[in-house]
Design an enzyme around this catalytic site. Structure first.
Site, PDB file in Angstrom:
ATOM      1  N   GLY A  86      42.181  15.253  51.729  1.00  0.00           N
ATOM      2  CA  GLY A  86      42.100  15.806  53.074  1.00  0.00           C
ATOM      3  C   GLY A  86      42.490  17.268  53.168  1.00  0.00           C
ATOM      4  O   GLY A  86      42.298  17.901  54.209  1.00  0.00           O
ATOM      5  N   CYS A 120      17.761  -2.458  66.634  1.00  0.00           N
ATOM      6  CA  CYS A 120      16.662  -1.586  66.226  1.00  0.00           C
ATOM      7  C   CYS A 120      15.334  -2.231  66.582  1.00  0.00           C
ATOM      8  O   CYS A 120      15.095  -3.402  66.279  1.00  0.00           O
ATOM      9  CB  CYS A 120      16.722  -1.338  64.715  1.00  0.00           C
ATOM     10  N   CYS A 155      13.378  -3.168  63.067  1.00  0.00           N
ATOM     11  CA  CYS A 155      13.839  -4.188  62.124  1.00  0.00           C
ATOM     12  C   CYS A 155      14.862  -5.135  62.717  1.00  0.00           C
ATOM     13  O   CYS A 155      15.341  -6.044  62.048  1.00  0.00           O
ATOM     14  CB  CYS A 155      14.427  -3.524  60.867  1.00  0.00           C
ATOM     15  N   CYS A 187      16.591   2.481  63.830  1.00  0.00           N
ATOM     16  CA  CYS A 187      17.650   2.811  62.865  1.00  0.00           C
ATOM     17  C   CYS A 187      17.649   4.285  62.512  1.00  0.00           C
ATOM     18  O   CYS A 187      16.612   4.852  62.193  1.00  0.00           O
ATOM     19  CB  CYS A 187      17.434   2.057  61.540  1.00  0.00           C
ATOM     20  N   CYS A 228      16.551   0.624  57.261  1.00  0.00           N
ATOM     21  CA  CYS A 228      15.512   0.019  58.099  1.00  0.00           C
ATOM     22  C   CYS A 228      14.353  -0.483  57.245  1.00  0.00           C
ATOM     23  O   CYS A 228      13.872  -1.596  57.420  1.00  0.00           O
ATOM     24  CB  CYS A 228      15.014   1.066  59.103  1.00  0.00           C
TER      25      CYS A 228
END
Lengths: 288, 361, 258
Positions: free
Chosen positions: A32, A241, A244, A266, A272
């Protein structure tokens, strides 16, 4: 005038790669923490992924398989451009399949599919400093990180709640890494933050224009900042979605006409496609 | 039925072809030659070299043609090329005192050793568009024979009388920084600051310099000297044990004489602002020297009240390649984050409406 | 409360190049005690305050502070991290211009809550409740909690600055002309408030002022400065009613008695 220079493998010279790898090692050792590095001028503009490209160029080897996505899609123009760049200067195998990739360079999304040990996710970062818009001076933010003075970050969250009744940050949502450094996860939607926590993959972040590299090693604690009584939550979509049928994934809104017609698909195009190949069907398909 | 958008690759390929076509333009018009650019658009070439940080006229000319005349795009090309070049080392500091001078003026003295030489300047032209320059034969300039008078630097002349602060020595053991090799860390040393200014966008420095003249951090500048001409670039070869000349480059140097400073211990002296750029780039060198002096505010204990004095602000935004990259990156898709914002704003509006309805009941 | 002082200042001196700021200052400060530093402009009182609060490094001398742990530390030998932590928790600094001690573009509530958040408080409800409580104590209406100090009057801003400083229960507060720049009726109200809070919270305070009335109202002891030196010190009432030094007599006689 003679021909322009021929390029080293993956464009950067070995000296530069070594310098960047050293920065990456330092970053991995201090999860970080933003490690300054000497960003090179690249053939694509600053702000268009030069940090990510330099990180990828420094770690990529002949046997790597590279996937490049932007907004979760392999086929957006900048992802295409970067993939073509590496195909040209490194002649590595490229792929659109998350499962096949050893290195995934990404802008603004984390793939839906859980990443595995041995995979490296390279994020493109525009502004690495999470405190930047609260404190514009680099000299001051450096001190704040060194002394773990993050009160100002919570002041911002407090203000959001006081003004809007909720924390109003929806992307580039700040996180605390391994209980020490506050980090900007890059402009991924906050929806993706939980994926960073204890991932099996190595996560590297490159900010070319701002000259910073940082990292989250595998199995590292990554916690989104919040208040006890206003805990961090992710976005929820009302419908799956349309192509899909996937649920619990990030969706793109597609505008169909000028009468307000729209649908959601998606954002992760590979996910997808994979689902559709496996036979999953969304409402749009089902309707036909 | 909606089909997911594909074809990014084909789109890019077509865009490149269209670009090449526009770059060439009307095929019945003769194509530009690089030597034409080098010879007849010399100041554009100088700018591409200066901000591109690479001295190579032909390369800069190629960049300008490839960039269709967009100088910042050309500078970007030069910079990207520069990155790939192998680095042998650093030259000795160029001696502008030994310059083969083409132009040399001073606003601080009416006359001085070496004289005032106007050189090829626009200064006293009348800005009247003149179509005849395109067709007309240009006569060769007159030549004057004879030894040139020595032209000591004005700042040295003032320095001899102790009226000008010394140029400043680096601390013992200080290694000159190189901002293309190490990340910048504020506050900067003067060497790195000057490097950043030398590469900085001319327009940005021009505006900041202008602002100091209008009261945003006033420095009372006088042009001590501007000189343009060729200087020798010398390189120490360790194996040989002596230095060799790599050739000559043209540079523009501007020394500003600024507000004097003194203290209880040190009698007052004028202070400096310095500008040095590749080629003939007077506006840039002058702006650079105004900004240099403004950024020395901290050194002189002056209050920092104006943008031109704010080192982080000036240096962080002076590089036009970085600036254009980030500004233009806004064109890239941001629809994922926008979707997140849309989601939030829609929810907040829904809540607001629900509250208003409740209140109305 | 132990029988020890909170602060021990020994031969504190600060030069600006060749020019004297303040010199040879010695005193002790006890918990709950308010000390006024009085003088005209140029007397060195502001230099002394800034040196005492470690905003400036002294040219000579020590300032010893008894930390919450009981340990005595020379504040100039603290690390930057220790010093910044001290300034955020155990100390307060009330600036003459409240804009210098506030975040002007952040709400009043956030201004008060910031120190709490800086030391790890993560409960929004509790932070807000604490902020409301403090706003009430400094007589700012509760419905102003989400307003920015930009929209406040000078007196309100000053009261907000005080709340911001006191929320972590500091033991020592430095004040630089806390009523300067406020008009007379506002000053009186603010002084009353300060006196009340200092008494209630048992704060030790060092108050710099050119205004003897402020010293009279707020402080137990005072020091008079001239030309960088402390020329007279003692109990406030004694110094004001029976000034010994000619300069002090001049100061006292040249203002309206309060």
């Amino acid at each position: 005038m003679n021909a322009v220079a021929s390029y080293n493998f993956a464009y950067l010279d070995e000296q530069t790669k070594r310098m960047i790898r050293r920065a990456i090692l330092k970053a991995v050792a201090i999860p970080g923490y933003q490690v300054p590095f000497s960003s090179r001028e690249m053939p694509m503009p600053y702000g268009w992924g030069t940090g990510g490209v330099q990180v990828t160029a420094s770690i990529i080897g002949r046997n790597d398989v590279l996937k490049v996505i932007d907004q979760g899609a392999d086929d957006t123009t900048n992802a295409v451009s970067i993939r073509a760049f590496f195909a040209k200067v490194a002649q590595v195998q490229t792929t659109t399949r998350t499962t096949e990739a050893s290195i995934i360079q990404t802008r603004h999304r984390i793939p839906e599919r859980k990443l595995e040990a041995g995979q490296i996710l390279v994020y493109q970062v525009p502004i690495p400093e999470p405190l930047r818009f609260l404190e514009p001076r680099e000299t001051e933010t450096r001190k704040m990180h060194a002394l773990e003075e993050y009160g100002l970050m919570h002041v911002k969250l407090y203000e959001d709640i006081a003004r809007h009744g909720r924390i109003a940050t929806t992307y580039a949502y700040p996180v605390k890494v391994e209980g020490r450094y506050v980090m900007d996860p890059s402009p991924t939607p906050k929806f993706d933050n939980p994926k960073m926590h204890r991932s099996e993959a190595l996560q590297l972040f490159g900010a070319g224009r701002e000259h910073r590299i940082y990292a989250v090693p595998p199995h590292t604690e990554v916690v989104s900042l919040d208040f006890e009584d206003h805990p961090f939550t992710i976005q929820h979509f009302d419908a799956p979605c349309a192509l899909c049928g996937a649920e619990g994934v990030y969706l793109d809104e597609v505008i169909l006409d000028d009468k307000g017609g729209h649908m959601y698909v998606c954002s992760d195009t590979d996910h997808c496609e994979e689902r559709r190949e496996a036979g999953h069907v969304g409402r749009q398909e089902a309707a036909e | 039925m909606y089909v997911a958008v594909k074809g990014g690759e084909a789109a890019i390929a077509n865009a490149h072809r269209l670009l090449a076509d526009r770059r060439r333009g009307d095929r019945s018009v003769p194509a530009l030659r690089l030597d034409q650019i080098v010879e007849q658009l010399g100041l554009a070439v100088d700018r591409a070299m200066g901000e591109g940080s690479l001295y190579d006229r032909e390369l800069a000319a190629l960049a300008i043609v490839q960039a269709r005349g967009d100088l910042i795009e050309a500078i970007f090309l030069v910079r990207a090329y520069r990155t790939t070049l192998p680095r042998f080392g650093y030259s000795r500091p160029v001696d502008t005192g030994a310059m083969l001078i083409e132009r040399r003026i001073s606003a601080t003295f009416k006359d001085l050793p070496g004289g005032q030489m106007l050189g090829p300047t626009f200064d006293y032209t009348h800005r009247l568009l003149d179509p005849s320059i395109v067709e007309a034969q240009t006569d060769a300039p007159a030549l004057r024979e004879g030894a040139t008078e020595a032209a000591p630097r004005v700042t040295d002349l003032l320095g001899q009388q102790d009226l000008m602060e010394p140029d400043g020595d680096a601390e013992e053991g200080h290694v000159v920084g190189d901002l293309t090799r190490e990340p910048l860390e504020f506050p900067l040393g003067r060497d790195l600051r000057l490097q950043a200014l030398a590469r900085a966008d001319e327009g940005f420095l021009l505006a900041l310099g202008y602002s100091t003249q209008r009261g945003y951090g006033r420095t009372h500048p006088f042009v001590g000297e501007i000189r343009i001409g060729e200087v020798e670039v010398e390189f120490d070869v360790p194996e040989l044990g002596f230095h060799v000349s790599l050739g000559r480059i043209r540079v523009t140097e501007c020394q500003m004489v600024n507000q004097f400073k003194g203290s209880a211990k040190v009698p007052p002296q004028f202070t400096r602002g310095y500008g040095l750029v590749f080629g003939q780039a007077e506006r840039k060198a002058m702006s650079m020297s105004l900004c240099d002096r403004a950024l020395r505010a901290r050194e002189f204990g002056e209050d920092i009240v104006a943008p031109a004095q704010d080192e982080e602000f000036v240096i962080a935004h002076a590089d036009n390649v970085q600036a254009t990259g980030f500004v233009e990156h806004l064109k890239l898709p941001h629809y994922v984050d926008f979707q997140a914002e849309l989601d939030l704003i829609r929810r907040m509006r829904a809540e607001h409406e629900a509250q208003s309805r409740e209140a109305a009941e | 409360m132990s029988g020890e002082p909170l602060l021990r200042v020994e031969n504190l001196t600060r030069y600006y190049g060749a020019r004297l700021g303040c010199a040879d200052v010695n005193f002790e400060l006890w918990p709950g005690e308010v000390l006024a530093i009085v003088g005209e402009s140029g007397s060195g009182k502001t230099t002394l305050l800034n040196t005492l609060s470690a905003a400036l490094e002294p040219s000579a001398g020590k300032t010893l502070y008894r930390m919450r742990s009981g340990e005595w530390r020379n504040i100039y030998e603290l690390s930057e991290a220790e010093r910044r932590f001290l300034t955020r928790t155990d100390w307060g600094f009330v600036h003459q211009n409240p804009a210098d001690g506030l975040r002007m573009t952040v709400s009043a509530g956030a201004n008060v809550g910031e120190r709490l958040m800086a030391v790890g408080d993560r409960n929004y409800g509790r932070i807000r409740a604490t902020a409301l409580d403090w706003l009430d104590r400094v007589e700012i209406a509760a419905d102003r909690i989400d307003d920015q100090p930009r929209a406040f009057s000078g007196g309100m801003r000053q009261r907000l600055q005080i709340a911001r400083n006191l929320v972590t229960g500091p033991r020592l507060v430095f004040m630089d002309e806390p009523t300067g720049g406020l008009d007379v009726s506002v000053q009186a109200r603010l002084l009353d408030l300060l006196r009340q809070l200092v008494g209630e919270l048992g704060l030790a305070a060092i108050v710099v002022t050119h205004d003897l009335a402020v010293a009279r109202l707020l402080s137990h002891r005072m020091m008079v400065m001239k030309g960088g030196y402390v020329i007279e010190a003692g109990l406030t009432d004694r110094v004001l009613d029976d000034p010994r030094e000619p300069y002090t007599q001049l100061l006292v006689s040249s203002i309206l008695q309060v």
